[in-house]
Design an enzyme around this catalytic site. Structure first.
Site, PDB file in Angstrom:
ATOM      1  N   LYS A 193       0.503  -1.129   0.203  1.00 16.44           N
ATOM      2  CA  LYS A 193      -0.016  -0.123  -0.011  1.00 16.44           C
ATOM      3  C   LYS A 193       0.693   0.951  -0.028  1.00 16.44           C
ATOM      4  O   LYS A 193       2.197   0.964   0.394  1.00 16.44           O
ATOM      5  CB  LYS A 193      -1.115  -0.110   1.331  1.00 16.44           C
ATOM      6  CG  LYS A 193      -2.489  -1.375   0.957  1.00 16.44           C
ATOM      7  CD  LYS A 193      -3.203  -1.339   0.230  1.00 16.44           C
ATOM      8  CE  LYS A 193      -3.872  -2.297  -0.225  1.00 16.44           C
ATOM      9  NZ  LYS A 193      -4.209  -3.145   0.417  1.00 16.44           N
TER      10      LYS A 193
HETATM   11  C1  LIG Z   1      -5.395  -4.034   1.104  1.00 20.60           C
HETATM   12  C2  LIG Z   1      -7.264  -4.205   0.842  1.00 20.60           C
HETATM   13  C3  LIG Z   1      -8.044  -4.547   1.995  1.00 20.60           C
HETATM   14  C4  LIG Z   1      -6.920  -5.058   3.079  1.00 20.60           C
HETATM   15  O1  LIG Z   1      -6.113  -4.139   3.353  1.00 20.60           O
HETATM   16  P1  LIG Z   1      -5.181  -5.191   4.739  1.00 20.60           P
HETATM   17  O2  LIG Z   1      -4.578  -3.945   6.239  1.00 20.60           O
HETATM   18  O3  LIG Z   1      -4.367  -6.637   4.255  1.00 20.60           O
HETATM   19  O4  LIG Z   1      -6.313  -6.195   5.568  1.00 20.60           O
HETATM   20  C5  LIG Z   1      -9.390  -4.528   2.191  1.00 20.60           C
HETATM   21  N1  LIG Z   1     -10.034  -3.622   1.072  1.00 20.60           N
HETATM   22  C6  LIG Z   1      -9.162  -3.380   0.482  1.00 20.60           C
HETATM   23  C7  LIG Z   1      -9.609  -2.832  -1.324  1.00 20.60           C
HETATM   24  C8  LIG Z   1      -7.708  -3.725  -0.222  1.00 20.60           C
HETATM   25  O5  LIG Z   1      -6.479  -3.491  -1.311  1.00 20.60           O
END
Ligand SMILES: *Cc1c(COP(=O)(O)O)cnc(C)c1O
Length: 389
Positions: A193
């Protein structure tokens, strides 16, 4: 010599998709936590929450160990009853819909707009029933959803709104930060991210009751500030008020978060350069590049997705060809409603959400990390030209 337009030889090293940019000060920040002896939830988590409040302008920010945890707790504090419905997008990560199910609700998908790849606000009202409690829009790839329309629908039907901002840390819609429109906004700091802590998440809200509950439910349902029970402020007994979860963030993660958040706009500018370079070079190939940015919005540039516009090669064959050229690409996402669990539980079939299905069959995410060098970006372009040109 390698480069755009020349005979392309594969790279020597595999380009890992979504590898984060970690710099010396990030490493230093984590080292300091390790030396401090306080690894769990503590002062760095408090700092990260304060910094995130500052960045988003939200009144409350609660750090958790993932965005999935944040989505789950958001659904829990909305008090969903069995059978309550929450409207969301079928072009998202499974955590979005799973969080609704874990809180006892039922995900109701609404098709996407083929250009924005976000939930189509004009299709939401048709999906509202007497059981609908909330809308869970996902700012796909970092492009903000049409929040004015979504909030107007929510107001008219008295629905709650929780924004999935996993892609959308920097996103703004009409001058307002993503995550601050709805009742809660959930962010991810997963490895790939825009701000990375390895694993990590944050929920923001202006609602004190939601904030208190999320803080408490995220740490076993123990009474406020239970994380201080081993600190030098004197031993504190805690009381369990709710059978909560183990969702707290550690200081090791938060130190990385504090350090990465300082560079969020620097990394953003680097990704914007890469974005423009892809736009320039890929427009000639048989694929659709991302739609232009809408006026008065800031796209968070989390994913650069292309959709194949050719019968000459399938998306999966193209993925394999890129791997042969040592380029790691991603698929965000295969249509969620067509995964076995959702098909079998909710009776979904191909044809239910044509725009999401069309996109999901053809979409591909190219590397967009701020870590990429010019040569990396050139290699991605060359590999695509070689395969599709
Ligand atoms: C990465 C992601 C999540 C979950 O994030 P985590 O921190 O890995 O639990 C939820 N929604 C979307 C759209 C994502 O890309």
């Amino acid at each position: 010599m390698r480069g755009i337009g020349r005979g392309f030889m594969s790279r020597a090293e595999f380009l890992v998709f979504g590898s984060p940019r970690i710099e010396e000060d990030d490493i230093q920040a984590v080292n300091e936590v390790l030396r401090s002896g306080w690894l769990g939830t503590g002062p760095r988590v408090k700092q990260f929450e304060a910094d995130f409040r500052g960045y988003t302008g939200a009144r409350y920010a609660m750090a958790l160990n993932s965005c999935t945890a944040g989505l789950h707790l958001s659904m829990v504090v909305l008090g969903l009853k069995p059978g309550d419905e929450v409207i969301t997008s079928p072009l998202t990560f499974c955590a979005t819909a799973n969080s609704i199910i874990h809180a006892g609700g039922r995900p109701v998908f609404v098709d996407i707009n083929k250009d924005t790849l976000n939930i189509d606000p004009d299709k939401i009202e048709a999906a509202i029933t007497p059981r609908t409690r909330a809308i869970l829009p996902v700012h796909f790839a970092g492009r903000p959803c049409e929040m004015d329309k979504i909030m107007a629908i929510a107001k008219k039907h008295r629905l709650k709104v929780v924004e999935d901002c996993a892609h959308a840390i920097e996103a703004e819609y009409h001058g307002q930060k993503a995550g601050t429109f709805g009742d809660m906004g959930c962010f991810s700091f997963y490895v790939t991210k825009n701000v990375a802590t390895g694993e990590g998440g944050m929920v923001i809200t202006d609602n004190e009751e939601y904030a208190d509950k999320i803080k408490m439910y995220g740490l076993h349902g123990m009474s406020r500030d239970a994380w201080k029970r081993f600190s030098d402020e004197g031993f504190k007994h805690y009381q369990v008020i709710f059978p909560g979860f183990k969702y707290n963030m550690m200081d090791i993660q938060a130190a990385l978060g504090v350090s990465q958040l300082k560079k969020v706009e620097k990394f953003y500018r680097r990704r914007l350069e890469i974005w423009h370079k892809y736009n320039t070079h890929l427009a000639k190939l048989p694929l659709n590049i991302p739609a232009p940015f809408a006026p008065q919005t800031k796209h968070a540039l989390h994913l650069y997705t292309v959709t194949l516009d050719t019968r000459q090669i399938t998306r999966d064959k193209l993925l394999d060809a890129l791997i042969q050229e040592k380029i790691g690409a991603g698929v965000h996402y295969t249509a969620l409603h067509l995964h076995p669990y959702y098909r079998e539980t909710f009776g979904h079939r191909r044809g239910d959400f044509p725009a999401a299905e069309y996109t999901a069959d053809r979409i591909l995410s190219l590397p967009l990390s701020a870590k990429l060098t010019e040569q990396d970006v050139d290699d991605v372009v060359s590999a695509l030209e070689k395969t599709l040109g």
